[in-house]
Every structure is written in structure tokens, then in C-alpha cells.
Design an enzyme around this catalytic site. Structure first.
Site, PDB file in Angstrom:
ATOM      1  N   LEU A 136       0.857  -1.185   0.000  1.00 54.73           N
ATOM      2  CA  LEU A 136       0.000   0.000   0.000  1.00 54.73           C
ATOM      3  C   LEU A 136       0.891   1.232   0.000  1.00 54.73           C
ATOM      4  O   LEU A 136       1.862   1.289   0.756  1.00 54.73           O
ATOM      5  CB  LEU A 136      -0.884   0.032   1.256  1.00 54.73           C
ATOM      6  CG  LEU A 136      -2.247  -0.666   1.224  1.00 54.73           C
ATOM      7  CD1 LEU A 136      -2.937  -0.497   2.570  1.00 54.73           C
ATOM      8  CD2 LEU A 136      -3.124  -0.121   0.120  1.00 54.73           C
ATOM      9  N   ASP A 137       0.575   2.221  -0.825  1.00 52.75           N
ATOM     10  CA  ASP A 137       1.334   3.473  -0.811  1.00 52.75           C
ATOM     11  C   ASP A 137       1.269   4.106   0.577  1.00 52.75           C
ATOM     12  O   ASP A 137       0.285   3.927   1.300  1.00 52.75           O
ATOM     13  CB  ASP A 137       0.772   4.449  -1.845  1.00 52.75           C
ATOM     14  CG  ASP A 137       1.078   4.032  -3.276  1.00 52.75           C
ATOM     15  OD1 ASP A 137       1.976   3.192  -3.463  1.00 52.75           O
ATOM     16  OD2 ASP A 137       0.411   4.537  -4.198  1.00 52.75           O
ATOM     17  N   PRO A 138       2.296   4.854   0.973  1.00 56.69           N
ATOM     18  CA  PRO A 138       2.330   5.461   2.321  1.00 56.69           C
ATOM     19  C   PRO A 138       1.091   6.273   2.677  1.00 56.69           C
ATOM     20  O   PRO A 138       0.622   6.219   3.812  1.00 56.69           O
ATOM     21  CB  PRO A 138       3.577   6.348   2.263  1.00 56.69           C
ATOM     22  CG  PRO A 138       4.472   5.676   1.281  1.00 56.69           C
ATOM     23  CD  PRO A 138       3.550   5.112   0.232  1.00 56.69           C
ATOM     24  N   ASP A 139       0.537   7.023   1.713  1.00 60.79           N
ATOM     25  CA  ASP A 139      -0.614   7.879   2.009  1.00 60.79           C
ATOM     26  C   ASP A 139      -1.939   7.124   2.050  1.00 60.79           C
ATOM     27  O   ASP A 139      -2.960   7.680   2.452  1.00 60.79           O
ATOM     28  CB  ASP A 139      -0.726   9.004   0.971  1.00 60.79           C
ATOM     29  CG  ASP A 139       0.393  10.027   1.117  1.00 60.79           C
ATOM     30  OD1 ASP A 139       0.979  10.104   2.212  1.00 60.79           O
ATOM     31  OD2 ASP A 139       0.688  10.734   0.139  1.00 60.79           O
ATOM     32  N   VAL A 140      -1.928   5.868   1.616  1.00 60.93           N
ATOM     33  CA  VAL A 140      -3.169   5.093   1.539  1.00 60.93           C
ATOM     34  C   VAL A 140      -3.398   4.324   2.834  1.00 60.93           C
ATOM     35  O   VAL A 140      -2.495   3.671   3.352  1.00 60.93           O
ATOM     36  CB  VAL A 140      -3.132   4.109   0.344  1.00 60.93           C
ATOM     37  CG1 VAL A 140      -4.414   3.290   0.274  1.00 60.93           C
ATOM     38  CG2 VAL A 140      -2.915   4.870  -0.953  1.00 60.93           C
TER      39      VAL A 140
END
Length: 294
Positions: free
Chosen positions: A38-42
Site C-alpha cells: 500500500l502506498d504510504p498515504d493510503v
């Protein structure tokens, strides 16, 4: 040794690797991995495998995902999401209705081809795309085929005073889908600059956000010697077709022998009773044990 699956609710601001690192320290267990970055912001569901369950990671990673997010029409960004710098702005189409948006979203169903965003971890010539992007270099990006099984609007169109339009959506997709690219491509199909302004993963590998635990909740439970957050290994094969085998077939599998089974699926999760005992792979007309878990 601790063995099992954790349905982790990853919070914004940390990488998937950060989450694994923290769990290794918390559980004092080195053998831990995740089933889908998962991307850091997600925020959202990050399947975690512990101990022997790490043998299930490849099947958790291959499983389909469900996301809920928001599209903003009116400007695009360097990263295709809200974290990037504005690249271009455009006026909204003269006619922009919910019916038009819904109809356009249906054109993305099925197999589609995507170009990964420059700010992504896809490797080209041994370097990650975001490394090229940060260095101000351009490179040809490999296109990939993904499958979209659901893509629908989940809120009314919200028109803002500064000339933007936002709406929420839900998407069910295959491994490797870039949802922010989907948001950008949707805007392009509508004739307007766009980006993904919010995203959370609501389901992955059969695990849902409603039953996920945050790192803080897990830490609190561990301090009380409460381990109910740890799910059986069987959760790691939730997306694979299931085949129940008898005692004779169990013996054959334990010796690594092939079986003739009434199925055409390329992979099967073989169960004896309630326990998964092997992953079987179809070879010619028989099934060969790929991973034996007993």
C-alpha cells in the site's frame, strides 16, 4: 513460533515495510511479511502473514482488491494523487452529469491497459520510476494489463466554488492496478484534468476493513497477552478455489504424489476437514502438490 494471518489496518504516513518492521518488534517474530503493498498515504487493509503463514503470501498478493476513494476533476498532479504538485488545470466540461460520469466509468470495466505513474515503484532498467521522476528524467514506461470488475460512483457530484468537481467511487480490481491512474484516465475520458484525492483499501485477500486492527490496537492486545487478532493460516488462501480431500488423498499428498481431481482450476487449496494441507497445481490432467503444509 507464532503462525497466522493478521488483518492490519495500515494508517497513513507509513510504508508497508514500516508496518512489517513494527510488527516484528511487537511480536518478537522475524518471519513476517505482507500480502500487497500500500502506498504510504493510503490507509486500509494490509494482509500480514506470520510464521508458517508466510508461505501463503504469494496467494494473498495475487488476490483481488477493493478500494474506496475520491476523484477531483479540475486539475492534475505530478503524482496523480493529492500529495503531488499541480501540473495542469482545466475548466469542467460544459455538460457534466452523474449519468455521463456513470456511463464513462463503465467503459473501464473488464481488461484494460494502464501506464504506471512516474511516481511508482515499477522498475525500468533496474531503477524505480520514482527515482527517474525525482531526478527530473523521463523514461518509457511499460504498459500493463489489469482487470476492473467494479467501478462505480458512490456519492453525488460535488461542485465547488473554485470550479472543481469531486465524487467518491468504489473499485474492485486485480493485482497491479494503479487506482490513481484510473482516476486520471477517467478524467481524460471526460475531457478534464483530474487526480485521485483520497484512497483506502477496503478489502484484500478476503479480509475487510471492518474487521481490521491498527498497530496500536494490536500492541494493546499483546500487552494483555490477547492474541485473538491472529487468524488461522486458512485465511491466506481465501481467494483460491477449495477442494476437500479424503484420508487416502491426504496420504498421497504427504508423499508428493499427483492426484486426479474433479476440477479444471489451475490452483487448488486442498483441505482435510477444516485445515488447509496443501496448494495443488494442475499439471496435464492431474494435480501436483506445489506446497505441502503438513
Amino acid at each position: 513460533m507464532i503462525n497466522g494471518i493478521i488483518n492490519l489496518k495500515k494508517e497513513a504516513g507509513m510504508t508497508s515495510h514500516d508496518a512489517v518492521f513494527k510488527l516484528r518488534k511487537l511480536l518478537q517474530e522475524k518471519k513476517i511479511g505482507h500480502g500487497g503493498t500500500l502506498d504510504p498515504d493510503v490507509v486500509g487493509v494490509l494482509p500480514i502473514a506470520v510464521g508458517k503463514a508466510t508461505r501463503m503470501i504469494e496467494y494473498m498478493t495475487e488476490a483481488g482488491k477493493v478500494y474506496e476513494g475520491q476523484v477531483t476533476l479540475g486539475y492534475s498532479t505530478t503524482t496523480e494523487d493529492a500529495s503531488g504538485e499541480v501540473v495542469a488545470r482545466s475548466s469542467l466540461p460544459a455538460v457534466l452529469t452523474e449519468e455521463l460520469v456513470d456511463q464513462t466509468m463503465t467503459t473501464f470495466l473488464g481488461k484494460i491497459t494502464q501506464t504506471p505513474p512516474m511516481y511508482s515503484a515499477v522498475k525500468v532498467n533496474g531503477r524505480k520510476l520514482y527515482e527517474y521522476a525525482r531526478a527530473g528524467e523521463s523514461v518509457e514506461r511499460p504498459r500493463r494489463e489489469v482487470t476492473i470488475s467494479l467501478f462505480e460512483r458512490t456519492s453525488p457530484l460535488n461542485f465547488t466554488e473554485d470550479g472543481l468537481c469531486r465524487f467518491s467511487f468504489k473499485v474492485a480490481c486485480s493485482k497491479g492496478t494503479y487506482v490513481r491512474t484510473l482516476a486520471v484516465d477517467l478524467g481524460r475520458a471526460l475531457g478534464v484534468e483530474s487526480h485521485m484525492s483520497f484512497l483506502q483499501r477496503s478489502a484484500s485477500a478476503g479480509l475487510t476493513l471492518e474487521t481490521a486492527y491498527t498497530l496500536g490496537e494490536i500492541a494493546d492486545m499483546v500487552s494483555k497477552q490477547e492474541m485473538s487478532f491472529l487468524l488461522p493460516i486458512e485465511y491466506g488462501v481465501a481467494d483460491l478455489p477449495k477442494m476437500v480431500i479424503d484420508d487416502t488423498e491426504l496420504t498421497e499428498i504427504s508423499f508428493g504424489r499427483r492426484l486426479s481431481l474433479p476440477s479444471q482450476e489451475p490452483l487448488l487449496a486442498a483441505f482435510h476437514g477444516e485445515k488447509v494441507i496443501a496448494i495443488l497445481e494442475k499439471r496435464d490432467q492431474e494435480y501436483k502438490p506445489k506446497k505441502v503444509l503438513i
